[in-house]
Design an enzyme around this catalytic site. Structure first.
Site, mmCIF file in Angstrom:
data_model
loop_
_atom_site.group_PDB
_atom_site.id
_atom_site.type_symbol
_atom_site.label_atom_id
_atom_site.label_comp_id
_atom_site.label_asym_id
_atom_site.label_seq_id
_atom_site.Cartn_x
_atom_site.Cartn_y
_atom_site.Cartn_z
ATOM 1 N N PRO A 64 0.827 -1.209 0.000
ATOM 2 C CA PRO A 64 0.000 0.000 0.000
ATOM 3 C C PRO A 64 0.859 1.255 0.000
ATOM 4 O O PRO A 64 2.075 1.189 0.203
ATOM 5 C CB PRO A 64 -0.799 -0.128 1.305
ATOM 6 C CG PRO A 64 0.045 -0.984 2.181
ATOM 7 C CD PRO A 64 0.747 -1.944 1.267
ATOM 8 N N CYS A 65 0.229 2.383 -0.209
ATOM 9 C CA CYS A 65 0.976 3.632 -0.341
ATOM 10 C C CYS A 65 1.764 3.927 0.928
ATOM 11 O O CYS A 65 1.409 3.495 2.026
ATOM 12 C CB CYS A 65 0.041 4.786 -0.690
ATOM 13 S SG CYS A 65 -0.861 5.473 0.712
ATOM 14 N N LEU A 66 2.844 4.674 0.771
ATOM 15 C CA LEU A 66 3.745 4.951 1.884
ATOM 16 C C LEU A 66 3.076 5.741 3.007
ATOM 17 O O LEU A 66 3.538 5.695 4.153
ATOM 18 C CB LEU A 66 4.974 5.715 1.380
ATOM 19 C CG LEU A 66 5.910 4.931 0.453
ATOM 20 C CD1 LEU A 66 7.016 5.837 -0.072
ATOM 21 C CD2 LEU A 66 6.491 3.716 1.162
#
Length: 275
Positions: free
Chosen positions: A172-174
């Site tokens: 998933p996104c940072l």
């Protein structure tokens, strides 16, 4: 499995044209694969590039799209420009997906794609995912969830279809590495990204570097915690993390769990109910 795969194919056949919100993860990659197999040139994949996406993950997404054969384009999104997102509230993902679909939907209509579809699967519906609501509000469809395909079935179908990255770890996104309420900045995202790339290059795949203030908390799979301590050159790792901007580097003894930072939401609810 075959019945659900046939249902997915039938769903795309009805659409005739579809634009896929394609992150490069296994869920959206499977959607892109099936859409391309059914629709050919009637399918296109778009990947949003932003500071919350590792450059290495963007490279993987490009390579995977090429392997599938689907037309692929990259668009810029600017969720960090929205103070509602940067403040990192518990519904941060709502503002992220709002930015994404507010970018994709006009392009889809402009290019003649009546449907924007994403990789949300049936299991995602049982987790805290405010971004799903934002996507629905903008008319996006989730074929995997509509057919009832679970995460395990995503991997099973992807393997059956010959996708070489069927067992790719979730990424998933940072922004998901920060506790709710801690402001997100480009510098912080880059710091976390460099730390995770460092660990990947050491051979650790299912990992997270959670960031809180100046502290990095490394998560590896629970059964790899002991191995990590014994095999890793810890002084060298600590110095590397300091060079990225972390003052302190810790290891989570409980190990990696997807959506771990959402535990604070469950804890707060339980504490309130227990009063």
């Amino acid at each position: 499995m075959m019945q659900k795969l046939d249902q997915l194919k039938a769903l795309f056949a009805e659409m005739k044209n579809a634009l896929i919100a394609y992150s490069g993860g296994i869920d959206s990659a499977l959607v892109a694969k099936i859409a391309y197999d059914v629709l050919g040139d009637g399918a296109i994949a778009l990947t949003a590039e932003s500071p919350s996406l590792l450059p290495e993950d963007l490279e993987d997404a490009i390579a995977q799209a090429a392997a599938i054969g689907i037309a692929h384009q990259i668009v810029q999104t600017h969720e960090l420009d929205n103070p509602n997102y940067a403040a990192n509230p518990v519904n941060r993902c709502y503002f992220c997906k709002s930015e994404l679909h507010d970018t994709l939907k006009p392009l889809a209509l402009q290019w003649g794609y009546p449907y924007v579809v994403d990789g949300v699967n049936a299991d995602d519906l049982h987790d805290y995912r405010p971004g799903i609501q934002a996507a629905k509000e903008r008319g996006a469809r989730s074929p995997l969830a509509e057919v009832g395909v679970t995460k395990a079935e995503v991997r099973e179908i992807a393997k059956y279809l010959g996708l070489p990255y069927w067992d790719k770890p979730a990424q998933p996104c940072l922004s998901s590495r920060f506790p709710y309420g801690e402001e997100i900045t480009i510098a912080k995202l880059q710091r976390v990204g460099r730390a995770e790339v460092y660990l990947r290059r050491l051979g650790w795949k299912n990992i997270r570097v959670r960031s809180q203030g100046d502290t990095a908390r490394i998560e590896v799979l629970p059964d790899q915690v002991k191995e990590f301590v014994l095999q890793t050159d810890l002084p060298t790792l600590i110095e590397a993390f300091k060079s990225y901007g972390f003052l302190y580097t810790t290891l989570d003894l409980e190990g990696y769990q997807s959506g771990k930072l959402n535990q604070v939401l469950q804890f707060n609810v339980s504490s309130t109910n227990g009063r």
